[in-house]
Design a protein around this motif. Sequence first.
Motif, PDB file in Angstrom:
ATOM      1  N   HIS A 144       2.820  12.952  -8.457  1.00  0.00           N
ATOM      2  CA  HIS A 144       4.133  13.423  -8.017  1.00  0.00           C
ATOM      3  C   HIS A 144       4.372  13.195  -6.524  1.00  0.00           C
ATOM      4  CE1 HIS A 144       4.654  15.239 -11.955  1.00  0.00           C
ATOM      5  NE2 HIS A 144       3.476  15.837 -11.811  1.00  0.00           N
ATOM      6  N   ASP A 145       3.313  13.101  -5.751  1.00  0.00           N
ATOM      7  CA  ASP A 145       3.483  12.931  -4.313  1.00  0.00           C
ATOM      8  C   ASP A 145       3.452  11.460  -3.897  1.00  0.00           C
ATOM      9  OD1 ASP A 145       0.874  12.575  -4.973  1.00  0.00           O
ATOM     10  OD2 ASP A 145       0.055  13.612  -3.218  1.00  0.00           O
ATOM     11  N   MET A 146       3.641  10.538  -4.837  1.00  0.00           N
ATOM     12  CA  MET A 146       3.625   9.119  -4.517  1.00  0.00           C
ATOM     13  C   MET A 146       4.901   8.751  -3.786  1.00  0.00           C
ATOM     14  SD  MET A 146       3.285   5.801  -7.060  1.00  0.00           S
ATOM     15  CE  MET A 146       1.611   6.187  -7.524  1.00  0.00           C
ATOM     16  N   GLY A 147       4.754   8.157  -2.590  1.00  0.00           N
ATOM     17  CA  GLY A 147       5.917   7.738  -1.823  1.00  0.00           C
ATOM     18  C   GLY A 147       6.399   6.358  -2.255  1.00  0.00           C
ATOM     19  N   VAL A 148       7.522   5.937  -1.693  1.00  0.00           N
ATOM     20  CA  VAL A 148       8.070   4.632  -2.067  1.00  0.00           C
ATOM     21  C   VAL A 148       7.152   3.503  -1.580  1.00  0.00           C
ATOM     22  CG1 VAL A 148      10.458   5.424  -2.169  1.00  0.00           C
ATOM     23  CG2 VAL A 148       9.515   4.640   0.015  1.00  0.00           C
ATOM     24  N   ASP A 149       6.472   3.729  -0.456  1.00  0.00           N
ATOM     25  CA  ASP A 149       5.544   2.699   0.018  1.00  0.00           C
ATOM     26  C   ASP A 149       4.349   2.572  -0.920  1.00  0.00           C
ATOM     27  OD1 ASP A 149       4.730   5.228   0.633  1.00  0.00           O
ATOM     28  OD2 ASP A 149       4.006   4.761   2.656  1.00  0.00           O
ATOM     29  N   ASP A 150       3.883   3.715  -1.467  1.00  0.00           N
ATOM     30  CA  ASP A 150       2.798   3.667  -2.442  1.00  0.00           C
ATOM     31  C   ASP A 150       3.244   2.939  -3.708  1.00  0.00           C
ATOM     32  OD1 ASP A 150       0.969   5.158  -0.860  1.00  0.00           O
ATOM     33  OD2 ASP A 150       2.014   6.997  -1.428  1.00  0.00           O
ATOM     34  N   MET A 151       4.483   3.214  -4.126  1.00  0.00           N
ATOM     35  CA  MET A 151       5.003   2.535  -5.319  1.00  0.00           C
ATOM     36  C   MET A 151       5.099   1.030  -5.088  1.00  0.00           C
ATOM     37  SD  MET A 151       8.023   5.071  -6.654  1.00  0.00           S
ATOM     38  CE  MET A 151       7.700   6.793  -7.061  1.00  0.00           C
ATOM     39  N   LEU A 152       5.557   0.629  -3.899  1.00  0.00           N
ATOM     40  CA  LEU A 152       5.664  -0.798  -3.594  1.00  0.00           C
ATOM     41  C   LEU A 152       4.289  -1.452  -3.626  1.00  0.00           C
ATOM     42  CD1 LEU A 152       7.332  -3.237  -2.724  1.00  0.00           C
ATOM     43  CD2 LEU A 152       7.015  -2.509  -0.346  1.00  0.00           C
ATOM     44  N   TYR A 153       3.297  -0.768  -3.021  1.00  0.00           N
ATOM     45  CA  TYR A 153       1.942  -1.311  -3.068  1.00  0.00           C
ATOM     46  C   TYR A 153       1.467  -1.457  -4.505  1.00  0.00           C
ATOM     47  CZ  TYR A 153      -3.020  -0.636  -3.842  1.00  0.00           C
ATOM     48  OH  TYR A 153      -4.278  -0.711  -4.356  1.00  0.00           O
ATOM     49  N   TYR A 154       1.696  -0.399  -5.295  1.00  0.00           N
ATOM     50  CA  TYR A 154       1.224  -0.395  -6.683  1.00  0.00           C
ATOM     51  C   TYR A 154       1.845  -1.544  -7.469  1.00  0.00           C
ATOM     52  CZ  TYR A 154      -0.442   1.741 -11.024  1.00  0.00           C
ATOM     53  OH  TYR A 154      -1.087   1.976 -12.215  1.00  0.00           O
ATOM     54  N   ILE A 155       3.128  -1.793  -7.254  1.00  0.00           N
ATOM     55  CA  ILE A 155       3.837  -2.835  -8.001  1.00  0.00           C
ATOM     56  C   ILE A 155       3.383  -4.224  -7.556  1.00  0.00           C
ATOM     57  CG2 ILE A 155       6.111  -3.895  -8.314  1.00  0.00           C
ATOM     58  CD1 ILE A 155       7.230  -1.026  -8.380  1.00  0.00           C
ATOM     59  N   LEU A 156       3.223  -4.429  -6.248  1.00  0.00           N
ATOM     60  CA  LEU A 156       2.734  -5.721  -5.768  1.00  0.00           C
ATOM     61  C   LEU A 156       1.330  -5.992  -6.268  1.00  0.00           C
ATOM     62  CD1 LEU A 156       4.014  -5.786  -2.059  1.00  0.00           C
ATOM     63  CD2 LEU A 156       5.012  -6.902  -4.064  1.00  0.00           C
ATOM     64  N   ASP A 157       0.534  -4.941  -6.372  1.00  0.00           N
ATOM     65  CA  ASP A 157      -0.820  -5.109  -6.882  1.00  0.00           C
ATOM     66  C   ASP A 157      -0.802  -5.473  -8.364  1.00  0.00           C
ATOM     67  OD1 ASP A 157      -3.762  -4.825  -6.452  1.00  0.00           O
ATOM     68  OD2 ASP A 157      -3.535  -3.247  -7.948  1.00  0.00           O
ATOM     69  N   ILE A 158       0.142  -4.873  -9.121  1.00  0.00           N
ATOM     70  CA  ILE A 158       0.266  -5.190 -10.546  1.00  0.00           C
ATOM     71  C   ILE A 158       0.635  -6.657 -10.741  1.00  0.00           C
ATOM     72  CG2 ILE A 158       1.751  -4.842 -12.555  1.00  0.00           C
ATOM     73  CD1 ILE A 158      -0.304  -2.710 -12.384  1.00  0.00           C
ATOM     74  N   ILE A 159       1.467  -7.198  -9.868  1.00  0.00           N
ATOM     75  CA  ILE A 159       1.942  -8.585 -10.018  1.00  0.00           C
ATOM     76  C   ILE A 159       0.784  -9.572 -10.011  1.00  0.00           C
ATOM     77  CG2 ILE A 159       3.266 -10.413  -8.878  1.00  0.00           C
ATOM     78  CD1 ILE A 159       5.275  -8.294  -8.025  1.00  0.00           C
ATOM     79  N   VAL A 160      -0.238  -9.320  -9.197  1.00  0.00           N
ATOM     80  CA  VAL A 160      -1.359 -10.267  -9.074  1.00  0.00           C
ATOM     81  C   VAL A 160      -2.649  -9.706  -9.669  1.00  0.00           C
ATOM     82  CG1 VAL A 160      -0.379 -11.342  -7.019  1.00  0.00           C
ATOM     83  CG2 VAL A 160      -1.918  -9.389  -6.752  1.00  0.00           C
ATOM     84  N   SER A 161      -2.553  -8.646 -10.464  1.00  0.00           N
ATOM     85  CA  SER A 161      -3.766  -7.973 -10.943  1.00  0.00           C
ATOM     86  C   SER A 161      -4.587  -8.843 -11.888  1.00  0.00           C
ATOM     87  CB  SER A 161      -3.386  -6.652 -11.639  1.00  0.00           C
ATOM     88  OG  SER A 161      -2.522  -6.916 -12.743  1.00  0.00           O
ATOM     89  N   ASP A 162      -3.921  -9.646 -12.712  1.00  0.00           N
ATOM     90  CA  ASP A 162      -4.643 -10.453 -13.707  1.00  0.00           C
ATOM     91  C   ASP A 162      -4.856 -11.898 -13.271  1.00  0.00           C
ATOM     92  OD1 ASP A 162      -4.684  -8.237 -15.385  1.00  0.00           O
ATOM     93  OD2 ASP A 162      -2.769  -8.767 -16.321  1.00  0.00           O
ATOM     94  N   ASP A 163      -4.522 -12.220 -12.050  1.00  0.00           N
ATOM     95  CA  ASP A 163      -4.563 -13.618 -11.620  1.00  0.00           C
ATOM     96  C   ASP A 163      -5.983 -14.148 -11.475  1.00  0.00           C
ATOM     97  OD1 ASP A 163      -1.892 -13.049 -11.528  1.00  0.00           O
ATOM     98  OD2 ASP A 163      -1.532 -14.113  -9.664  1.00  0.00           O
ATOM     99  N   PHE A 164      -6.928 -13.285 -11.119  1.00  0.00           N
ATOM    100  CA  PHE A 164      -8.310 -13.744 -11.021  1.00  0.00           C
ATOM    101  C   PHE A 164      -8.822 -14.212 -12.387  1.00  0.00           C
ATOM    102  CE2 PHE A 164      -8.382 -11.204  -7.073  1.00  0.00           C
ATOM    103  CZ  PHE A 164      -8.951 -12.128  -6.220  1.00  0.00           C
ATOM    104  N   ASP A 165      -8.471 -13.444 -13.424  1.00  0.00           N
ATOM    105  CA  ASP A 165      -8.877 -13.837 -14.778  1.00  0.00           C
ATOM    106  C   ASP A 165      -8.240 -15.165 -15.168  1.00  0.00           C
ATOM    107  OD1 ASP A 165     -10.365 -11.511 -14.981  1.00  0.00           O
ATOM    108  OD2 ASP A 165      -8.744 -10.388 -15.926  1.00  0.00           O
ATOM    109  N   ALA A 166      -6.962 -15.341 -14.811  1.00  0.00           N
ATOM    110  CA  ALA A 166      -6.273 -16.593 -15.136  1.00  0.00           C
ATOM    111  C   ALA A 166      -6.914 -17.777 -14.426  1.00  0.00           C
ATOM    112  CB  ALA A 166      -4.795 -16.486 -14.761  1.00  0.00           C
ATOM    113  N   LEU A 167      -7.320 -17.586 -13.169  1.00  0.00           N
ATOM    114  CA  LEU A 167      -7.952 -18.667 -12.425  1.00  0.00           C
ATOM    115  C   LEU A 167      -9.348 -18.976 -12.964  1.00  0.00           C
ATOM    116  CD1 LEU A 167      -6.851 -17.795  -8.779  1.00  0.00           C
ATOM    117  CD2 LEU A 167      -6.198 -19.805 -10.106  1.00  0.00           C
TER     118      LEU A 167
END
Length: 243
Positions: free
Chosen positions: A56-79
């Motif tokens: 509940h205490d997640m700020g918008v900057d934390d959300m942005l980090y979380y989303i950017l991390d999700i975008i590239v989370s599986d890329d190591f496996d793909a490579l």
Amino acid sequence: YDGFDLISIQIMDAKQPQAQKQHVCIYLRKNLLVFIGKYGEYLSDAVEKIKESRIHDMGVDDMLYYILDIIVSDDFDALELMEDKIAFLEESVVTDRRKKCIREVMGFRRDLREMKKFYQQMYIICTQILENENGVISPGTIKYFKTIRSKLDRLMNMVISLRDYVSQVREAYQSQVDISQNNIMRFFTVITSIFLPMTLIVGWYGMNLKMPEFEWEYGYLYVIILSAIMVSSLVVYFKKRKW
């Protein structure tokens, strides 16, 4: 911009780098994070995970980090999967199981070029976020964006390494083609060398001169035996030299 950040991202699917990318714009300021565009499954999954996390205490900057991390989370496996495919292609080239692998090589090069462009884009975005000129990112979240930037740096290094690997496979393929062409040329050279003495004999006895062999009863048989001996000798010689 003054008071807010505006981020534009072309989201890439690491499993299909050449597929159409989703364009997303992100508006970020204090206590407000807005996404605009057809962001597809990446950000939808990220939003659902944020809802399920119950933080509940997640700020918008934390959300942005979380989303950017999700975008590239599986890329190591793909490579890593792409590296396995390139290794199989290299083995196929060496064992000569694939005759037309140049298309696959060019496909890998195009994929890696698109991935490199995407990671460079994300790296620049994270670097600009870390400048934090508007003070939107809290000091505690800065370290997380540094983590993403380090991850993107490793991803770019992997892409560059795979691109070099693909270049080596292409060189190996070209070497195999050169070896095949050399073998063909060697085969024709050996055939020419074997029958060249017979051409000499034909030219010799084809001269418009009266030779003793013309009057000899076994002259014709003599020429046949001579030709057979010369051809056989050359064949044996070339086999011993493994030509």
